[in-house]
Design a protein around this motif. Structure first.
Motif, short mmCIF file in Angstrom:
data_model
loop_
_atom_site.label_atom_id
_atom_site.label_comp_id
_atom_site.label_asym_id
_atom_site.label_seq_id
_atom_site.Cartn_x
_atom_site.Cartn_y
_atom_site.Cartn_z
N LYS A 15 32.14 41.95 37.33
CA LYS A 15 33.60 41.85 37.34
C LYS A 15 34.10 41.41 38.72
O LYS A 15 35.01 40.59 38.82
CB LYS A 15 34.22 43.19 36.93
N LEU A 16 33.51 41.95 39.74
CA LEU A 16 33.89 41.58 41.10
C LEU A 16 33.68 40.09 41.34
O LEU A 16 34.56 39.39 41.85
CB LEU A 16 33.08 42.40 42.11
N GLY A 21 35.53 38.01 44.24
CA GLY A 21 35.23 38.91 45.34
C GLY A 21 33.76 38.87 45.70
O GLY A 21 32.96 38.21 45.05
N GLU A 22 33.42 39.57 46.74
CA GLU A 22 32.02 39.66 47.15
C GLU A 22 31.73 41.06 47.69
O GLU A 22 32.64 41.81 48.04
CB GLU A 22 31.69 38.61 48.20
N VAL A 23 30.45 41.38 47.74
CA VAL A 23 30.02 42.67 48.26
C VAL A 23 29.77 42.52 49.75
O VAL A 23 29.10 41.58 50.19
CB VAL A 23 28.73 43.16 47.55
N TRP A 59 40.89 50.29 39.84
CA TRP A 59 41.46 49.08 40.45
C TRP A 59 40.68 47.85 40.02
O TRP A 59 41.26 46.84 39.61
CB TRP A 59 41.46 49.22 41.97
N LEU A 60 39.36 47.94 40.06
CA LEU A 60 38.52 46.81 39.67
C LEU A 60 38.65 46.55 38.17
O LEU A 60 38.77 45.39 37.74
CB LEU A 60 37.06 47.07 40.06
N GLU A 61 38.67 47.61 37.37
CA GLU A 61 38.81 47.47 35.91
C GLU A 61 40.13 46.80 35.55
O GLU A 61 40.16 45.84 34.77
CB GLU A 61 38.73 48.84 35.23
N GLN A 62 41.23 47.31 36.10
CA GLN A 62 42.55 46.76 35.78
C GLN A 62 42.70 45.33 36.33
O GLN A 62 43.32 44.48 35.69
CB GLN A 62 43.66 47.66 36.34
N SER A 63 42.13 45.07 37.49
CA SER A 63 42.17 43.72 38.06
C SER A 63 41.41 42.75 37.16
O SER A 63 41.86 41.61 36.92
CB SER A 63 41.56 43.70 39.47
N ARG A 65 40.97 43.00 33.94
CA ARG A 65 41.79 42.76 32.74
C ARG A 65 42.91 41.75 33.04
O ARG A 65 43.24 40.92 32.21
CB ARG A 65 42.39 44.07 32.23
N ALA A 66 43.49 41.86 34.24
CA ALA A 66 44.57 40.96 34.62
C ALA A 66 44.05 39.60 35.09
O ALA A 66 44.81 38.64 35.20
CB ALA A 66 45.41 41.59 35.73
N GLN A 67 42.76 39.52 35.39
CA GLN A 67 42.09 38.32 35.89
C GLN A 67 42.54 37.91 37.30
O GLN A 67 42.45 36.74 37.67
CB GLN A 67 42.25 37.15 34.90
N TYR A 68 43.03 38.87 38.06
CA TYR A 68 43.30 38.67 39.49
C TYR A 68 43.33 40.05 40.14
O TYR A 68 43.51 41.07 39.46
CB TYR A 68 44.61 37.91 39.73
N PHE A 69 43.16 40.08 41.46
CA PHE A 69 43.15 41.36 42.16
C PHE A 69 44.56 41.92 42.22
O PHE A 69 45.48 41.30 42.78
CB PHE A 69 42.59 41.20 43.58
N LEU A 70 44.73 43.08 41.64
CA LEU A 70 46.02 43.78 41.67
C LEU A 70 46.23 44.44 43.03
O LEU A 70 45.28 44.58 43.81
CB LEU A 70 46.06 44.83 40.56
N ASP A 71 47.44 44.86 43.28
CA ASP A 71 47.77 45.54 44.53
C ASP A 71 46.95 46.83 44.62
O ASP A 71 47.13 47.74 43.79
CB ASP A 71 49.26 45.86 44.56
N PRO A 72 46.05 46.93 45.58
CA PRO A 72 45.18 48.11 45.67
C PRO A 72 45.95 49.39 45.99
O PRO A 72 45.46 50.49 45.70
CB PRO A 72 44.20 47.76 46.78
#
Length: 199
Positions: A15-16, A21-23, A59-63, A65-72
């Motif tokens: 998902k990341l 995103g990256e680790v 945060w990662l799960e919801q992001s 679903r939205a297909q972009y990084f949500l406000d953390p």
């Protein structure tokens, strides 16, 4: 977005990567830490001074679903149990850690039998900007550093099995602290000279 995850799963890593995103290879490159709860792992402790946000996996799960990084900031890690146990506030600790490194200006001598391991304690102390002494200082050196305003303070960290290495410090009323001085100090972002000395 460069993340560290306490316990990454293949699913969460996929998902990341899909989100772009990256680790993080190191805490210095980490912008966000994903964790289920406050745990005193090396990864968690050394990330405190550098991360912008500590968030839940939601945060990662919801992001995803939205297909972009949500406000953390909508997904901050909250762990009331750990905050009570260690008598701290995670948000406040993060703010302090990013303002001034907790061990800035301190030199540590850590005895070899310390638990967690010497290399682990060195990593954590260094993340807080502590300096590590390569060899054991004499009691006189420690005493001189305590008295001298222009000399950095030396803090001795030891464990029950290594107290024989600290006899001269005890004989001259120099405090020797257990590892909690560093571990709890890092999580709370407070220097506690009263709680952790060996008596």
């Amino acid at each position: 977005m460069v993340l560290r995850m306490e316990y990454p799963t293949i699913n969460s890593l996929q998902k990341l990567y899909v989100l772009g995103g990256e680790v993080a290879e190191s805490s210095a490159k980490c912008t966000h830490l994903v964790a289920a709860k406050v745990i005193r792992t090396v990864k968690f402790l050394v990330s405190l001074p550098t991360v912008q946000n500590i968030v839940t996996s939601e945060w990662l799960e919801q992001s995803f679903r939205a297909q972009y990084f949500l406000d953390p900031r909508r997904f901050p890690l909250r762990d009331a149990e750990a905050e009570v146990e260690f008598n701290f506030n995670l948000e406040e600790s993060m703010r302090k850690a990013q303002t001034r490194r907790i061990f800035q200006g301190l030199h540590f001598y850590i005895t070899p039998g310390i638990c967690p391991s010497l290399s682990t304690m060195r990593t954590i102390a260094s993340a807080g900007d502590g300096r590590l002494l390569p060899k054991q200082p004499s009691w006189q050196q420690v005493f001189d550093h305590q008295r001298g305003k222009s000399l950095p303070e030396i803090v001795i960290i030891s464990c029950s099995n290594d107290l024989h290495l600290c006899k001269n410090y005890f004989a001259h009323s120099i405090d020797v602290h257990n590892g909690e001085f560093i571990l709890t100090g890092m999580i709370t972002q407070k220097l506690d000279y009263e709680t952790y000395p060996f008596l």
